[in-house]
Write a protein that holds these residues in place. Structure first.
Motif, PDB file in Angstrom:
ATOM      1  N   GLU A 176       0.835  -1.208   0.000  1.00 50.42           N
ATOM      2  CA  GLU A 176       0.000   0.000   0.000  1.00 50.42           C
ATOM      3  C   GLU A 176       0.865   1.252   0.000  1.00 50.42           C
ATOM      4  OE1 GLU A 176      -3.326   2.364  -0.255  1.00 50.42           O
ATOM      5  OE2 GLU A 176      -3.077   0.232  -0.663  1.00 50.42           O
ATOM      6  N   ARG A 177       1.917   1.236   0.784  1.00 43.95           N
ATOM      7  CA  ARG A 177       2.817   2.394   0.847  1.00 43.95           C
ATOM      8  C   ARG A 177       3.420   2.704  -0.530  1.00 43.95           C
ATOM      9  NH1 ARG A 177       8.329   2.755   4.444  1.00 43.95           N
ATOM     10  NH2 ARG A 177       9.055   4.703   3.561  1.00 43.95           N
ATOM     11  N   ASP A 178       3.941   1.682  -1.205  1.00 41.54           N
ATOM     12  CA  ASP A 178       4.534   1.892  -2.534  1.00 41.54           C
ATOM     13  C   ASP A 178       3.495   2.362  -3.544  1.00 41.54           C
ATOM     14  OD1 ASP A 178       7.005   1.202  -1.598  1.00 41.54           O
ATOM     15  OD2 ASP A 178       7.245  -0.566  -2.878  1.00 41.54           O
ATOM     16  N   LEU A 179       2.307   1.786  -3.507  1.00 33.31           N
ATOM     17  CA  LEU A 179       1.271   2.173  -4.465  1.00 33.31           C
ATOM     18  C   LEU A 179       0.799   3.610  -4.245  1.00 33.31           C
ATOM     19  CD1 LEU A 179      -0.745  -1.167  -4.680  1.00 33.31           C
ATOM     20  CD2 LEU A 179       0.824  -0.216  -6.389  1.00 33.31           C
ATOM     21  N   VAL A 180       0.681   4.023  -2.994  1.00 35.83           N
ATOM     22  CA  VAL A 180       0.314   5.409  -2.693  1.00 35.83           C
ATOM     23  C   VAL A 180       1.413   6.351  -3.179  1.00 35.83           C
ATOM     24  CG1 VAL A 180      -0.008   7.079  -0.802  1.00 35.83           C
ATOM     25  CG2 VAL A 180      -1.238   4.909  -0.771  1.00 35.83           C
ATOM     26  N   ILE A 233      -1.919   2.527 -13.600  1.00 32.57           N
ATOM     27  CA  ILE A 233      -2.231   3.080 -14.929  1.00 32.57           C
ATOM     28  C   ILE A 233      -3.213   4.246 -14.825  1.00 32.57           C
ATOM     29  CG2 ILE A 233      -3.368   2.552 -17.121  1.00 32.57           C
ATOM     30  CD1 ILE A 233      -2.056  -0.284 -16.828  1.00 32.57           C
ATOM     31  N   GLU A 234      -4.173   4.147 -13.921  1.00 35.25           N
ATOM     32  CA  GLU A 234      -5.189   5.193 -13.795  1.00 35.25           C
ATOM     33  C   GLU A 234      -4.763   6.352 -12.893  1.00 35.25           C
ATOM     34  OE1 GLU A 234      -8.715   3.076 -12.578  1.00 35.25           O
ATOM     35  OE2 GLU A 234      -9.092   2.367 -14.625  1.00 35.25           O
ATOM     36  N   ALA A 235      -3.579   6.301 -12.335  1.00 39.64           N
ATOM     37  CA  ALA A 235      -3.113   7.344 -11.406  1.00 39.64           C
ATOM     38  C   ALA A 235      -2.832   8.670 -12.100  1.00 39.64           C
ATOM     39  CB  ALA A 235      -1.867   6.877 -10.666  1.00 39.64           C
TER      40      ALA A 235
END
Length: 115
Positions: A28-32, A69-71
């Motif tokens: 979660e940390r990396d994705l945020v 991709i949607e970020a």
């Protein structure tokens, strides 16, 4: 490139051939962090240049891939690095003695970037 079956042309004229890359894990940390970085990169820089973004990973779920991709509006390519955190046999004992997720991941990243 010549070896790729897909073409992803830039949306703006480019003077330099370039790519921007990231390495990530599915935490979660990396994705945020990655989502924020991609959005900021687009807004502050890449909107004018439209360089492709390559996100290297050791395996991401479909949900995580979609989230990346949607970020942002960046052209994002995902590239698998199998066995990224695999530690060479000669490093196994010292790595276990220092066992920290960050330390192992950091060493893997520097080893990968050094070629």
């Amino acid at each position: 490139g010549e070896m790729c079956e897909f073409e992803d042309p830039p949306r703006v004229p480019q003077k330099v051939r370039a790519v921007i890359h990231y390495i990530t894990a599915e935490t979660e940390r990396d994705l945020v962090d990655l989502s924020r970085s991609l959005e900021s990169l687009w807004r502050q820089f890449n909107k004018a240049f439209d360089y492709p973004i390559v996100v290297f990973h050791e395996g991401l779920s479909a949900k995580a891939r979609r989230r990346i991709i949607e970020a942002s509006e960046n052209r994002v390519w995902l590239a698998l690095i199998p066995k990224f955190k695999e530690v060479p046999a000669e490093w196994a004992e010292p790595a276990e003695a220092m066992a920290q997720d960050f330390a192992v991941g950091y060493r893997a990243m520097t080893r990968w970037r050094s070629g």
